[in-house]
Scaffold this active site. Sequence first.
Site, PDB file in Angstrom:
ATOM      1  N   ASN B 158       1.127  -1.227  -0.085  1.00 53.58           N
ATOM      2  CA  ASN B 158       0.123  -0.272   0.223  1.00 53.58           C
ATOM      3  C   ASN B 158       0.797   1.626   0.561  1.00 53.58           C
ATOM      4  O   ASN B 158       1.753   1.595   0.699  1.00 53.58           O
ATOM      5  CB  ASN B 158      -0.942   0.241   1.454  1.00 53.58           C
ATOM      6  N   HIS B 180      -6.435   4.399   8.389  1.00 53.59           N
ATOM      7  CA  HIS B 180      -5.332   4.157   7.397  1.00 53.59           C
ATOM      8  C   HIS B 180      -5.148   2.874   6.707  1.00 53.59           C
ATOM      9  O   HIS B 180      -4.838   1.674   7.704  1.00 53.59           O
ATOM     10  CB  HIS B 180      -4.071   5.241   7.934  1.00 53.59           C
ATOM     11  N   GLU B 223      -2.071   1.007  -5.510  1.00 54.99           N
ATOM     12  CA  GLU B 223      -1.922   2.314  -5.635  1.00 54.99           C
ATOM     13  C   GLU B 223      -0.255   2.519  -6.596  1.00 54.99           C
ATOM     14  O   GLU B 223      -0.944   3.547  -7.755  1.00 54.99           O
ATOM     15  CB  GLU B 223      -0.869   3.186  -4.376  1.00 54.99           C
ATOM     16  N   GLU B 272      -2.883  21.854   9.511  1.00 59.28           N
ATOM     17  CA  GLU B 272      -3.281  20.413   9.305  1.00 59.28           C
ATOM     18  C   GLU B 272      -4.640  21.610   7.573  1.00 59.28           C
ATOM     19  O   GLU B 272      -4.526  22.147   8.073  1.00 59.28           O
ATOM     20  CB  GLU B 272      -3.982  19.248  10.214  1.00 59.28           C
TER      21      GLU B 272
END
Lengths: 69, 469
Positions: B158, B180, B223, B272
């Site tokens: 991943n 995640h 990915e 963030e």
Amino acid sequence: MDRKCLRCDRTDCTCIGDSPVKGKWQLFRCNTCSFVWRNTEESYLEPYVTKLSEERIRSIIWSYDPTLK
Amino acid sequence: MMPKDFRDFLSILDAQKELVRFSEEIPPEPDIGAMGRATCDMEMSGGGGPALFCENVSGYKIPLAFCLHASNRRVALALGMDKKTPVLELFREFNRRWDKYPVQPVAVDNPPCQEVIKKGPQIDLTEFPIVRWNTGDGGPYVCKNAIITKDPETGQQNAGLYRMQLKDKARICVPFIPAHDIGRHYQKAQTMGLKEIEIAVALGNDPALNIASCSPIPPDWDEFAFAGALRGAPLAMTRGATVDLMVPATSEIIIEGKVTIGKTHIEGPFGEFPGYYSDLRRTPELEVTAVTHRKNPIFEGLYIGLPLTECDWLSQLANSVSVLRQARQLAPELESFNLASSWVLVGIASMRKRYAGQDKKVMSAILATPHASYGMKLLIIVDHDVDPFNLDQVMWALATRFNPATGVTFINEATMNPLDPIAPGKAYGTKMVLNATEPKPPQPVPAIGIVKPPPETERWRGILEKRWK
């Protein structure tokens, strides 16, 4: 010279790097609260940094830690 | 022209006048963050802001490129498209390329990313221009990367994009949560009784890989094969120098190492994507076993802070398309969907509505998707004649078609994004849906109609645009 952490005021700090081009800066890490800063930031950074007490440092957790029961 | 790798992307940005180079000496702080903020502000104000390349960040020998994906023009160029492509067309093309999955990567030997290999005492992360992006950050951060892990049971790899705070020459932290994929791998390794997991961090990547790394694709997708689908050609991969992971062969820099299960250190705060700081927490750290890089590597950074910043443009298409595709399985009347990164808290859907109440069907389908159910707290639904990427049109729909007495739906005790500043770390709360679609029978339908453009408007627009230049 002893360096004082800009965040928790402790003096237990480690120089983790000198600039690859000599004499431009040094990077420091506080061994108590993990704050990392460059000596070239010391003249202006402190007002932006939220101070940390010993109690607050002790209370910091990884709330998602799967190893916590 | 599709970029071949990171350096080719820089050349394309140069040729398209999308990159400004600085040869003068620039302080790492506060100037690099300030430059990132300034170009994002320029982009938002409508005049356009450039990608930035600093050849001489004070004290460093390695140059820094940043804000490369910080506009829809450059996202289009990253995907090999015309930089003037309208965002709605980008969205549709991204959706078409999603169907090309998978384009499997190919393995190569002697890769550019391992032209230089550093181990043991040669490892020094402080040689790279890693800077404090905002004054309230807890330290210098790596913000643009592809962090590679593999499922300890199945071996499936991943890649994801996560912030990383520099801690030492050979230590850098990796904050993640169980939701995640990397958190899932960590949790599984712990259940299996493993002591550590291996990690590789790719920096200065093919621009399609950067988009793929922050795409919410299905968990069993890869990915790298998705990046291949986006770029229409396979990525080249190679075995890591010290880890049993495949890494992208053309990336500028690869950091390899291991995370010890159960060992955490203080990290943060960090400015963030919602525009607020996330609080301090303890997180795992990567103990670096090797750094490999191309000769004369280029480091890539990303400015993040008060929206919009690069992460918004970088992830908007992927976030939007993933929700659209999943929700359409239940609600094919869903037409388009806009979910910018800073707005994972806010989504805008357009739909072809035929009957009263159909908007609730669309609402339910969207809220059932993993990405929207996790992070989104406000959903606005508009008709198909409104472009959800055009906020002026969305505001018009709210002003004219939204009825406050009947058009609001609340969903209480729902999952929320823990970075939502309204409820930091809480991860649950109330969602709200605003119905800004026109009523359909048997609802009372207003007798008045929309003012349509006079005939010949399009022709005259063409004439005016030509004469105005």
